[in-house]
Design an enzyme around this catalytic site. Structure first.
Site, PDB file in Angstrom:
ATOM      1  N   ARG A 296      50.380  43.358  38.439  1.00 52.23           N
ATOM      2  CA  ARG A 296      50.169  42.393  37.357  1.00 52.23           C
ATOM      3  C   ARG A 296      49.688  43.135  36.112  1.00 52.23           C
ATOM      4  NH1 ARG A 296      45.293  42.325  40.387  1.00 52.23           N
ATOM      5  NH2 ARG A 296      43.632  43.209  39.105  1.00 52.23           N
ATOM      6  N   ARG A 343      33.677  43.982  28.232  1.00 50.48           N
ATOM      7  CA  ARG A 343      33.979  42.598  28.611  1.00 50.48           C
ATOM      8  C   ARG A 343      32.755  41.741  28.304  1.00 50.48           C
ATOM      9  NH1 ARG A 343      37.168  42.339  34.373  1.00 50.48           N
ATOM     10  NH2 ARG A 343      38.499  44.175  34.080  1.00 50.48           N
TER      11      ARG A 343
END
Ligand code: MV4
Length: 458
Positions: A296, A343
């Site tokens: 992915r 993040r």
């Protein structure tokens, strides 16, 4: 299968990655369809897509994981393709298969290749056969604790038991000696059986406090494979990455070249297509060992985009349209400068528990070498049902030192009020002497947060 250019793509995801995929579609002149849960009616991906369909209630199982609802939405809107983003249905071979049989292109690898990457000991066996270095361990799944004892005795302790269908550290047990093995074997099997489709476990030599290094791969549907520069993702907490960078401070051109050559051959032989990531552990001697493969696009793909100038999501879509990698990349892949990603999570700074609620004040940094991928805005409400990622702050510099200084100033200029975020944690990470020196391993956060335990490696 419809080939040729896509007119319309459905994004089977939410949050920042849905917005990221919509951006890529807009730049390619492709119409977009968002799907959303009842909790996401006011999410950015709904606003930015050309069309949006509600596919169910807040709970993921009844919306973003509900395959019939998503396929219905795709059929109603007559899309050519589905981009799954990351998480949710992105590595679900059955979903990729349903898309193809419904005449909708799945933007990702072929179902049978996704299935192989999901069976970890098979992916490991394949890489080993292809000459990609793996750790000493079992040939396949272990039949019983006695087989595990025999093998561990040969390899030497510590060893690690891993779930064949595992991920996120579940079904993993570190075994320090033979006495502990039978009990931990049963635990690993039980945890795997409860969490995944199978209780199967396999065994590997355990590396203490390794670096986590991964290679981005792009492969077209004509057999061409390119291995992009690596990312270092060692700064993580409870299997959630916090800071990623490219290139790795531990990499050199010779090792990168060797790995790229081995992976290129392996991925071509596997018939791998679209984007993927090959994960490695690096030991103290600087040796890399394959551990698993992700079929992915990854959260941390922007650091690779910054250092290569390649738009990985646009590449995914163009590959799925049948275009050739040569036409997409137009020239050799090079590493230019250094990129970092923090993040930014909505979380309690003490407990790290997700912190849902309303963002009352919001200001994003910008300027040279700064990128923010986000889905939030002033007055938006972060629902409690999904992951806590609110933004990815990414910086690029001529070298690592400049990327770090740029990240520090961008963190100073990032204002998020009304919820708690990981911004203060990122300031601490960046200020840490080990981080500044590039001395990274998967035990970094544990040592930073509880230095009294620093003597006990992660
Ligand atoms: C390992 C390992 C040490 N030795 N395998 C954790 C999740 C899964 N993707 C693989 N993981 C590990 N596998 C061997 N043989 C240590 C970890 C590991 C880890 C790996 C990457 C990033 C963070 C980690 C944190 C704890 C353990």
């Amino acid at each position: 299968m419809p080939s040729g250019r896509f007119k319309k793509v459905l994004i089977a995801n939410r949050g920042e990655i849905a917005v990221r995929v919509i951006s890529a579609c807009k730049e390619l002149g492709i119409q977009t369809v968002a799907v959303y849960s009842e909790a996401d009616r006011y999410s950015s991906h709904v606003r930015f897509a050309d069309q949006a369909l509600c596919i169910g209630p807040a709970k993921s199982a009844r919306s973003y994981l509900d395959q019939p609802s998503i396929i219905s939405a795709a059929e109603i809107t007559n899309v050519d393709a589905i981009h799954p983003g990351y998480g949710f249905l992105s590595e679900n071979a059955g979903f990729a298969q349903v898309c193809e049989t419904s005449g909708i292109k799945f933007i990702g690898p072929k179902p049978e290749v996704i299935r192989l990457t999901g069976v970890k000991e098979q992916a490991r066996a394949f890489m080993r056969k292809m000459g990609v270095p793996t750790l000493p361990g079992s040939e396949g799944v272990l039949q019983n604790p006695d087989e595990a004892l025999e093998l561990a005795g040969q390899i030497g302790y510590p060893v690690i038991l891993k779930a064949s269908a595992g991920g996120g550290g579940r079904g993993m047990r570190v075994v320090d000696g033979a006495a502990d093995l039978p009990g931990l074997f049963t635990q690993a099997q039980q945890e795997a059986g409860a969490a995944f489709s199978t209780p199967d476990v396999y065994l590997e030599k355990y590396i203490r406090a390794p670096r986590h290094i991964e290679f981005q791969v792009l492969a077209d549907e004509h057999g061409q494979v390119e291995v992009l520069p690596e990312r270092e993702c060692s700064i993580q907490r409870r299997h959630q990455k916090l800071v990623e960078e490219s290139p790795s401070p531990a990499m050199n051109d010779r090792l990168r070249g060797e790995m790229a050559a081995a992976l290129k051959k392996a991925m071509a032989t596997a018939g791998y297509t679209n984007a993927g990531t090959v994960e490695f552990l690096m030991d103290e001697q600087g040796k890399l060992y394959f551990i698993e493969m992700n079929a992915r696009v990854q959260v941390e793909h922007p650091v690779t985009e910054f250092v290569t100038g390649i738009d990985i999501v646009k590449a995914q879509i163009r590959i799925a349209q049948g275009e050739r990698l040569g036409d997409i990349l137009r020239g050799p892949v090079e590493v230019r400068g250094h990129a970092l990603e923090c993040r930014i999570n909505a979380e309690n700074p003490e407990t790290f528990a997700p912190s849902a609620g309303r963002i009352t004040g919001f200001h994003m940094p910008g300027g040279m070498g700064v990128r923010v991928d986000t889905w939030v805005y002033t007055d938006c409400v972060i629902p409690p049902f999904y992951d806590s990622l609110v933004a990815k702050l990414v910086t690029h510099g001529v070298d690592r030192a400049e990327a770090i200084r740029r990240m520090n100033r961008a963190l100073d200029m990032f204002i998020i009020e009304g919820i708690h975020t990981s911004i203060p944690l990122h300031r601490r990470i960046l200020a840490h002497p080990d981080f500044q020196a590039g001395r990274l391993d998967t035990g970094f956060i544990g040592r930073m947060l509880s230095p009294e335990k620093a003597a006990i490696p992660a």
